[in-house]
Write a protein that holds these residues in place. Structure first.
Motif, mmCIF file in Angstrom:
data_model
loop_
_atom_site.group_PDB
_atom_site.id
_atom_site.type_symbol
_atom_site.label_atom_id
_atom_site.label_comp_id
_atom_site.label_asym_id
_atom_site.label_seq_id
_atom_site.Cartn_x
_atom_site.Cartn_y
_atom_site.Cartn_z
ATOM 1 N N ASN A 95 39.032 35.843 61.003
ATOM 2 C CA ASN A 95 38.787 36.747 59.879
ATOM 3 C C ASN A 95 39.757 36.491 58.733
ATOM 4 O OD1 ASN A 95 36.534 37.983 60.925
ATOM 5 N ND2 ASN A 95 37.636 39.757 61.727
ATOM 6 N N GLU A 96 40.998 36.155 59.068
ATOM 7 C CA GLU A 96 41.987 35.880 58.020
ATOM 8 C C GLU A 96 41.605 34.624 57.242
ATOM 9 O OE1 GLU A 96 45.353 36.318 55.581
ATOM 10 O OE2 GLU A 96 44.223 37.724 56.806
ATOM 11 N N THR A 97 41.134 33.594 57.919
ATOM 12 C CA THR A 97 40.706 32.367 57.241
ATOM 13 C C THR A 97 39.515 32.657 56.330
ATOM 14 O OG1 THR A 97 41.503 31.021 59.062
ATOM 15 C CG2 THR A 97 39.877 30.004 57.608
ATOM 16 N N LYS A 98 38.573 33.452 56.829
ATOM 17 C CA LYS A 98 37.406 33.832 56.022
ATOM 18 C C LYS A 98 37.851 34.609 54.784
ATOM 19 C CE LYS A 98 34.515 34.251 60.121
ATOM 20 N NZ LYS A 98 33.866 35.203 61.030
ATOM 21 N N ARG A 99 38.761 35.552 54.999
ATOM 22 C CA ARG A 99 39.253 36.378 53.889
ATOM 23 C C ARG A 99 39.897 35.516 52.814
ATOM 24 N NH1 ARG A 99 43.953 39.235 52.025
ATOM 25 N NH2 ARG A 99 45.246 37.929 53.334
ATOM 26 N N ARG A 100 40.742 34.589 53.243
ATOM 27 C CA ARG A 100 41.426 33.711 52.274
ATOM 28 C C ARG A 100 40.426 32.831 51.518
ATOM 29 N NH1 ARG A 100 47.085 33.060 52.908
ATOM 30 N NH2 ARG A 100 47.893 34.411 54.549
ATOM 31 N N GLU A 101 39.424 32.341 52.222
ATOM 32 C CA GLU A 101 38.401 31.505 51.587
ATOM 33 C C GLU A 101 37.636 32.301 50.521
ATOM 34 O OE1 GLU A 101 34.460 29.297 53.233
ATOM 35 O OE2 GLU A 101 36.281 28.977 54.424
ATOM 36 N N ILE A 102 37.256 33.530 50.858
ATOM 37 C CA ILE A 102 36.535 34.368 49.901
ATOM 38 C C ILE A 102 37.439 34.740 48.732
ATOM 39 C CG2 ILE A 102 35.337 36.567 49.563
ATOM 40 C CD1 ILE A 102 34.460 36.349 52.535
ATOM 41 N N LEU A 103 38.715 35.008 48.994
ATOM 42 C CA LEU A 103 39.658 35.292 47.905
ATOM 43 C C LEU A 103 39.730 34.111 46.929
ATOM 44 C CD1 LEU A 103 42.588 37.165 49.682
ATOM 45 C CD2 LEU A 103 41.284 38.000 47.716
ATOM 46 N N CYS A 104 39.760 32.903 47.463
ATOM 47 C CA CYS A 104 39.782 31.709 46.604
ATOM 48 C C CYS A 104 38.519 31.639 45.746
ATOM 49 C CB CYS A 104 39.891 30.442 47.447
ATOM 50 S SG CYS A 104 41.489 30.206 48.212
ATOM 51 N N ASP A 105 37.365 31.886 46.387
ATOM 52 C CA ASP A 105 36.091 31.866 45.663
ATOM 53 C C ASP A 105 36.084 32.934 44.568
ATOM 54 O OD1 ASP A 105 35.206 29.860 47.399
ATOM 55 O OD2 ASP A 105 34.032 31.232 48.647
ATOM 56 N N LEU A 106 36.536 34.140 44.918
ATOM 57 C CA LEU A 106 36.561 35.229 43.941
ATOM 58 C C LEU A 106 37.538 34.947 42.804
ATOM 59 C CD1 LEU A 106 36.353 38.272 46.357
ATOM 60 C CD2 LEU A 106 34.685 37.714 44.567
ATOM 61 N N ALA A 107 38.683 34.341 43.110
ATOM 62 C CA ALA A 107 39.653 34.004 42.065
ATOM 63 C C ALA A 107 39.015 33.055 41.041
ATOM 64 C CB ALA A 107 40.901 33.374 42.673
ATOM 65 N N LEU A 108 38.277 32.057 41.526
ATOM 66 C CA LEU A 108 37.590 31.145 40.603
ATOM 67 C C LEU A 108 36.515 31.885 39.806
ATOM 68 C CD1 LEU A 108 36.992 27.677 42.336
ATOM 69 C CD2 LEU A 108 38.408 28.197 40.353
ATOM 70 N N LEU A 109 35.756 32.748 40.461
ATOM 71 C CA LEU A 109 34.697 33.496 39.770
ATOM 72 C C LEU A 109 35.267 34.425 38.699
ATOM 73 C CD1 LEU A 109 32.001 34.502 42.389
ATOM 74 C CD2 LEU A 109 31.595 33.607 40.103
ATOM 75 N N VAL A 110 36.337 35.130 39.018
ATOM 76 C CA VAL A 110 36.971 36.016 38.041
ATOM 77 C C VAL A 110 37.474 35.187 36.857
ATOM 78 C CG1 VAL A 110 39.001 37.497 37.662
ATOM 79 C CG2 VAL A 110 37.551 37.865 39.664
ATOM 80 N N GLY A 111 38.064 34.040 37.149
ATOM 81 C CA GLY A 111 38.526 33.153 36.080
ATOM 82 C C GLY A 111 37.373 32.613 35.237
ATOM 83 N N ALA A 112 36.272 32.262 35.883
ATOM 84 C CA ALA A 112 35.098 31.755 35.160
ATOM 85 C C ALA A 112 34.513 32.843 34.259
ATOM 86 C CB ALA A 112 34.039 31.264 36.147
ATOM 87 N N ALA A 113 34.430 34.065 34.780
ATOM 88 C CA ALA A 113 33.895 35.173 33.978
ATOM 89 C C ALA A 113 34.808 35.450 32.778
ATOM 90 C CB ALA A 113 33.737 36.426 34.837
ATOM 91 N N THR A 114 36.116 35.412 33.006
ATOM 92 C CA THR A 114 37.073 35.643 31.925
ATOM 93 C C THR A 114 36.936 34.563 30.851
ATOM 94 O OG1 THR A 114 38.616 36.678 33.452
ATOM 95 C CG2 THR A 114 39.530 35.903 31.368
ATOM 96 N N GLY A 115 36.869 33.299 31.284
ATOM 97 C CA GLY A 115 36.722 32.200 30.336
ATOM 98 C C GLY A 115 35.423 32.272 29.556
ATOM 99 N N ALA A 116 34.349 32.640 30.236
ATOM 100 C CA ALA A 116 33.047 32.734 29.573
ATOM 101 C C ALA A 116 33.014 33.902 28.592
ATOM 102 C CB ALA A 116 31.936 32.873 30.615
ATOM 103 N N GLN A 117 33.698 35.006 28.938
ATOM 104 C CA GLN A 117 33.731 36.168 28.042
ATOM 105 C C GLN A 117 34.286 35.777 26.671
ATOM 106 O OE1 GLN A 117 35.980 38.844 30.624
ATOM 107 N NE2 GLN A 117 34.274 40.283 30.632
#
Length: 176
Positions: free
Chosen positions: A76-98
């Motif tokens: 579960n910890e590995t899954k959590r970290r993987e999703i956090l990485c994905d979300l960090a990129l998505l949040v950054g992409a949304a910020t850049g696109a804004q």
């Protein structure tokens, strides 16, 4: 801790029912289904915006597809970290696109996607099975995208896939 309090407050404001909590988000399957429907709706609505510009600076998006068999073999910890990485990129992409979208319709939906992705990002930081805080030292597989709709597609796929299965796995542990 203040990030945990901020997260709980944002989810309490977002979820209309009175007894909402991060554990309830995991234990009540209807909530993740609600977030999947919201992601689908955002993706559909942004596709209806008129004349969305191509991004001059491409958004870097995580590749969120996965093998269910490989996923089940991870902790579960590995899954959590993987999703956090994905979300960090998505949040950054949304910020850049804004910063590149002046058109009202696209900007409104990007802001909504940013808020949702960032809420999940904050929530997942509150779940931890290992000592120490999450550090953004990950390098997920990624791609560049110049179409705003690609950000919404990636978000929907992440919520519908990894996040839904992760919450399902957490429910087995947290919900008795």
């Amino acid at each position: 801790s203040s990030p945990g309090l901020l997260l709980l407050t944002s989810f309490l404001l977002h979820v209309k029912e009175d007894r909402a909590s991060p554990t309830r988000l995991v234990c009540d399957n209807r909530l993740i289904q609600k977030y999947i429907m919201e992601a689908k709706d955002m993706e559909k609505r942004v596709g209806q915006c008129q004349a969305l510009p191509a991004l001059s600076c491409p958004a870097v998006l995580p590749l969120v597809d996965f093998s269910l068999q490989q996923w089940k073999s991870k902790s579960n910890e590995t899954k959590r970290r993987e999703i956090l990485c994905d979300l960090a990129l998505l949040v950054g992409a949304a910020t850049g696109a804004q910063g590149q979208v002046s058109e009202d319709c696209g900007a409104k939906h990007l802001n909504q996607l940013y808020r949702h992705a960032n809420s999940f990002f904050l929530l997942l930081q509150t779940f931890s099975w290992e000592a120490g805080h999450w550090e953004p030292s990950c390098s997920p597989h990624s791609m560049e995208q110049t179409h705003i709709t690609g950000i919404f597609l990636t978000y929907r796929q992440l919520v519908q896939g990894k996040l839904r299965f992760f919450f399902h796995d957490l429910a087995k542990v947290l919900c008795k």
